[in-house]
Design a protein around this motif. Structure first.
Motif, short mmCIF file in Angstrom:
data_model
loop_
_atom_site.label_atom_id
_atom_site.label_comp_id
_atom_site.label_asym_id
_atom_site.label_seq_id
_atom_site.Cartn_x
_atom_site.Cartn_y
_atom_site.Cartn_z
N VAL A 21 0.62 -1.51 -0.23
CA VAL A 21 0.11 -0.12 0.05
C VAL A 21 0.54 1.37 0.28
O VAL A 21 0.62 1.86 -1.03
CB VAL A 21 -1.16 0.06 1.39
N GLY A 22 1.49 1.31 1.19
CA GLY A 22 2.58 2.46 0.80
C GLY A 22 3.94 2.48 -0.54
O GLY A 22 3.85 3.70 -1.03
N MET A 23 3.87 1.20 -1.13
CA MET A 23 4.62 1.83 -2.03
C MET A 23 4.44 1.98 -3.21
O MET A 23 4.72 2.24 -4.72
CB MET A 23 5.93 -0.09 -1.96
N CYS A 24 2.87 0.98 -4.25
CA CYS A 24 2.64 0.93 -5.04
C CYS A 24 0.99 1.95 -5.04
O CYS A 24 0.71 2.15 -6.20
CB CYS A 24 1.64 -0.52 -5.59
N GLY A 25 1.31 2.90 -3.55
CA GLY A 25 -0.72 3.15 -3.73
C GLY A 25 -0.52 4.62 -4.01
O GLY A 25 -1.63 4.89 -4.46
N GLY A 26 0.59 5.44 -4.80
CA GLY A 26 1.05 6.55 -5.88
C GLY A 26 1.06 6.07 -7.31
O GLY A 26 -0.75 6.57 -7.47
N ILE A 27 1.01 5.13 -7.43
CA ILE A 27 0.50 4.97 -8.74
C ILE A 27 -0.81 4.17 -9.00
O ILE A 27 -1.25 4.47 -10.00
CB ILE A 27 1.14 2.95 -8.68
N PHE A 172 2.10 -15.29 -5.29
CA PHE A 172 2.20 -14.60 -4.19
C PHE A 172 1.49 -13.15 -4.42
O PHE A 172 1.21 -12.60 -4.03
CB PHE A 172 3.96 -13.77 -4.09
N GLY A 173 1.56 -12.80 -6.28
CA GLY A 173 0.88 -11.90 -6.72
C GLY A 173 -0.02 -11.74 -6.71
O GLY A 173 -0.58 -10.69 -5.82
N LEU A 174 -0.24 -12.66 -6.29
CA LEU A 174 -2.45 -12.77 -6.57
C LEU A 174 -2.19 -12.60 -4.90
O LEU A 174 -3.81 -11.65 -4.45
CB LEU A 174 -2.81 -14.40 -6.25
N GLY A 175 -1.99 -12.88 -4.16
CA GLY A 175 -1.88 -12.52 -2.94
C GLY A 175 -1.61 -10.78 -2.03
O GLY A 175 -2.54 -10.69 -1.65
N THR A 176 -1.15 -10.67 -3.21
CA THR A 176 -0.81 -8.67 -2.67
C THR A 176 -2.10 -8.19 -3.61
O THR A 176 -1.96 -6.61 -3.68
CB THR A 176 -0.01 -8.17 -3.73
N LEU A 177 -3.00 -9.03 -4.84
CA LEU A 177 -3.65 -8.07 -5.15
C LEU A 177 -4.88 -7.79 -4.54
O LEU A 177 -5.36 -6.55 -4.79
CB LEU A 177 -4.50 -8.94 -5.57
N PRO A 178 -5.35 -8.29 -3.22
CA PRO A 178 -6.83 -7.50 -2.55
C PRO A 178 -6.50 -6.62 -2.21
O PRO A 178 -7.11 -4.87 -2.07
CB PRO A 178 -7.20 -9.06 -1.43
N ASN A 179 -4.98 -6.20 -1.38
CA ASN A 179 -4.70 -4.81 -0.97
C ASN A 179 -4.64 -3.68 -1.69
O ASN A 179 -5.06 -2.98 -1.37
CB ASN A 179 -3.32 -5.36 -0.43
N LEU A 180 -4.20 -4.65 -2.89
CA LEU A 180 -3.85 -2.98 -4.18
C LEU A 180 -5.27 -2.65 -4.85
O LEU A 180 -5.63 -1.54 -5.44
CB LEU A 180 -2.95 -3.12 -5.41
N LEU A 182 -8.03 -2.66 -2.99
CA LEU A 182 -8.51 -2.02 -2.06
C LEU A 182 -8.55 -0.86 -1.99
O LEU A 182 -8.91 0.70 -1.71
CB LEU A 182 -9.02 -2.84 -0.51
N MET A 183 -7.16 -0.26 -2.50
CA MET A 183 -6.31 0.93 -2.37
C MET A 183 -6.80 1.94 -3.44
O MET A 183 -7.16 2.56 -3.44
CB MET A 183 -5.12 0.48 -3.07
N GLY A 184 -7.49 0.90 -4.52
CA GLY A 184 -7.82 2.16 -6.01
C GLY A 184 -9.11 2.18 -5.15
O GLY A 184 -9.71 3.28 -5.60
N VAL A 185 -10.10 1.42 -4.26
CA VAL A 185 -11.60 2.34 -3.89
C VAL A 185 -11.37 3.20 -2.32
O VAL A 185 -12.93 3.86 -2.29
CB VAL A 185 -12.56 0.98 -4.90
N ALA A 186 -10.54 2.90 -1.83
CA ALA A 186 -10.78 3.27 -0.56
C ALA A 186 -9.30 3.38 -0.11
O ALA A 186 -8.78 3.12 0.90
CB ALA A 186 -11.46 2.06 0.20
#
Length: 221
Positions: A21-27, A172-180, A182-186
């Motif tokens: 979230v911190g690393m890719c949130g801006g993207i 691993f990548g699929l595990g990171t998917l929910p957070n990113l 969610l980052m797009g909507v909340a």
């Protein structure tokens, strides 16, 4: 490598969301900028598909590399060395996620050598106006210097081959998917939550447990 390894890789990716979230949130925020709501989700999905595709490709390369070097040692020795290497990196990843040790940031700086060549290509795709551009941007940003991803890639060295390494990084990548997603909507709510010290401590500690289990698997036989 079995289903337990894939499930473990998925969970590690999920727990690593406190870093994602911190690393890719801006993207993710840049992807959503100026887009109508109905186009936001397809572009976010395309971006993440591209990002995970890059992780999977990198996992195949590292898995093949590990398979090659394992042939230079006796089988049992190779298994112990590779699993120990992966376990230690997962423990370091856990310390990194918990905020107790920032040594993996040095790996991120080393990865910046490649990233400096790729990043200008990504700028040329902004602002994103189509699913295709979102996917291409994800392919590029999958190579963003990230200690979390690098630690997972070290794990793939012990996977047993290119296919196994690719599958591990896919999980691993699929595990990171929910957070990113969610980052797009909340974004604001999620960002506040993952910055809580207790959340980071729990996530980091659980990742360290996975690392310890790999070490046990290497030496407890």
């Amino acid at each position: 490598m079995g289903s337990v390894d894939l499930i473990s890789a998925f969970i590690v990716g999920l727990l690593g969301g406190v870093h994602c979230v911190g690393m890719c949130g801006g993207i993710v925020g840049a992807l959503s900028l100026g887009l109508p709501a109905e186009r936001n989700l397809p572009i976010l999905l395309a971006y993440n598909l591209g990002r995970i595709s890059s992780y999977t490709f990198a996992g195949a390369l590292m898995g093949a590399l590990g398979f090659y070097f394992s042939g230079l040692l006796p089988v049992q020795t190779a298994q112990r060395v590779l699993l120990s290497f992966a376990g230690l990196f997962l423990i370091l990843m856990g310390l990194y996620l918990a905020g107790w040790w920032n040594g993996l940031s040095r790996l991120e700086r080393a990865g910046g050598v490649l990233w400096r060549r790729l990043e200008p290509l990504g700028r040329g795709l902004l602002p994103v106006r189509s699913v295709r551009h979102g996917f291409l941007l994800g392919l590029l940003w999958g190579w963003l210097p990230c200690g979390l991803v690098y630690s997972a890639l070290v794990w793939t060295v012990s996977a047993g081959g290119a296919v196994e390494g690719a599958m591990l990084m896919l999980a691993f990548g699929l595990g990171t998917l929910p957070n990113l997603l969610l980052m797009g909507v909340a974004a604001a709510q999620l960002n506040r939550w993952v910055r809580l010290p207790a959340v980071r401590t729990v996530a980091g500690s659980l990742v360290m447990v996975f690392g310890a289990l790999l070490l046990f698997d290497a030496w407890g036989r």
